[in-house]
Write an enzyme that holds these catalytic residues in place. Sequence first.
Site: not given
Ligand code: NAD
Length: 443
Positions: A11, A85, A153, A208, A250, A253, A257, A260, A263
């Site tokens: 993100v 998170t 993603e 979600n 819809l 499959g 997974g 997001c 969790k």
């Molecule tokens: P991720 O685990 O890929 O990335 C998180 C990054 O934050 C890591 O690189 C980690 O090293 C870094 N980090 C942690 N603590 C830190 C700090 N104090 N200072 C600097 N960097 C720090 O996570 P993600 O998939 O990008 O998801 C991030 C958030 O967005 C989550 O809450 C997730 O639920 C939400 N989200 C994710 C998606 C998705 O498709 N992946 C979509 C929408 C929302």
Amino acid sequence: MRITIVGTGYVGLVTGTCLAELGHEVTCVDLDDGRIEGLRRGVCPIHEPGLEAMIARNARAGRLDFSTGMSSVAVSEAVFIAVGTPPMPDGSADLRQVLAAADAVGRAMRGPLVVATKSTVPVGTGDRIEQAIRSARPGLAFSVVSNPEFLREGSAVGDFMRPDRVVVGSDGDLRARAVMDAVYAPLGEVPVLHVGRRTAEMVKYASNAFLAVKVAFVNEIADLCEATGADVTEVARGMGLDRRIGAGFLEAGPGYGGSCFPKDTRALAGAGRDNGSPVRIVEAAILSNDRRRRAMAGKVVRAMGGDVRGRTVAVLGLTFKAGTDDMREAPSVGIVSALREAGAVVRVHDPAGMDAARGLLGDVAFADDASAAVSGADCVVLATVWEDYLGLDLGSLAASMRRPVMVDLRNAFDPAAAARAGFSYTGVGRGGTAVTPAFRRAA
Ligand code: NAD
């Protein structure tokens, strides 16, 4: 506008890069030295179509840089928190990264700042972020807003640049609202929904969870289609053409997974229980989805005549969906594990997720390409629909196998075409059209 992104994962990196593309000056911060070093050399740490080129373009233009330190916060007008998170053992969201990031922002800020939370966080977390910043830096003016992210993603860049909506929870803080409007103004005609901070936090979980419920729903309908001779692909088309329902999510499959849905559904269900307002529909979706992986492995075993001991199963596609290298909560992990428990020898292939999958799948063989995975196998299982797989020549594939059995967990292939190619074909919920496996294991 000068912007800092804290957390440079899926993100944070997409957000930072796209905001630079929109003309802002962005610094992406992460604690992971290797990741930041790589990004400075132009190495994109995640597989996301279009992202690497956009990073290079904006870095060259001087609008995007990467750091392990927080000094850019002092000169930023807006900071986005986009750290992870992950789920705690009880399913609730682990907020330690978010609160540590808030503390670090508080220590680094020097002037009025808008801190926007992009991480998916439980309702009320904005208050805790505010407290964390205030205790790190008493006396400085700042605003905390919720700005949940809806990107998918695999199509994250397009989703960010052309969102259905932008949600901003600012509790009527006009200065914060103006800063957020300026951040997103270059997107043009995009609906920006200004709401309360708690409401914005809830919009993300509710969205979600609703999509997860839709997936779990169509999967149970698929099972009923199998039992009754209907075809879920046509049922879904018939449902999806109804604008009140919509065609997305819809596709029957192996279950949802990714990082997001699993969790976020658990966190929402937990919040429901904690607040004396259980979300029973979401709880049912979680249960249904959890059972699905084992059920899919059972489908493979049945397609192979009821016994897979010593048989070779080739699994194509490991990531939770195509277009990403993300293996978090990928259905393939549970399916491969159940097949191995049943005694199968498993070979796998994925165009992008093999590195991430290596530590998760135990004793399986990783093939260099799809044909190598399938050649000589007793069954091919399609678990994720990568474009490359759709172009495979089914006739040659079937001919290369010891037994041409196909279990298409994504209904990606036409059952009749697969049968013409020589496959004994099983799809998901295709009761009316599935080709009954002719193969039975020899006694
Ligand atoms: P991720 O685990 O890929 O990335 C998180 C990054 O934050 C890591 O690189 C980690 O090293 C870094 N980090 C942690 N603590 C830190 C700090 N104090 N200072 C600097 N960097 C720090 O996570 P993600 O998939 O990008 O998801 C991030 C958030 O967005 C989550 O809450 C997730 O639920 C939400 N989200 C994710 C998606 C998705 O498709 N992946 C979509 C929408 C929302």
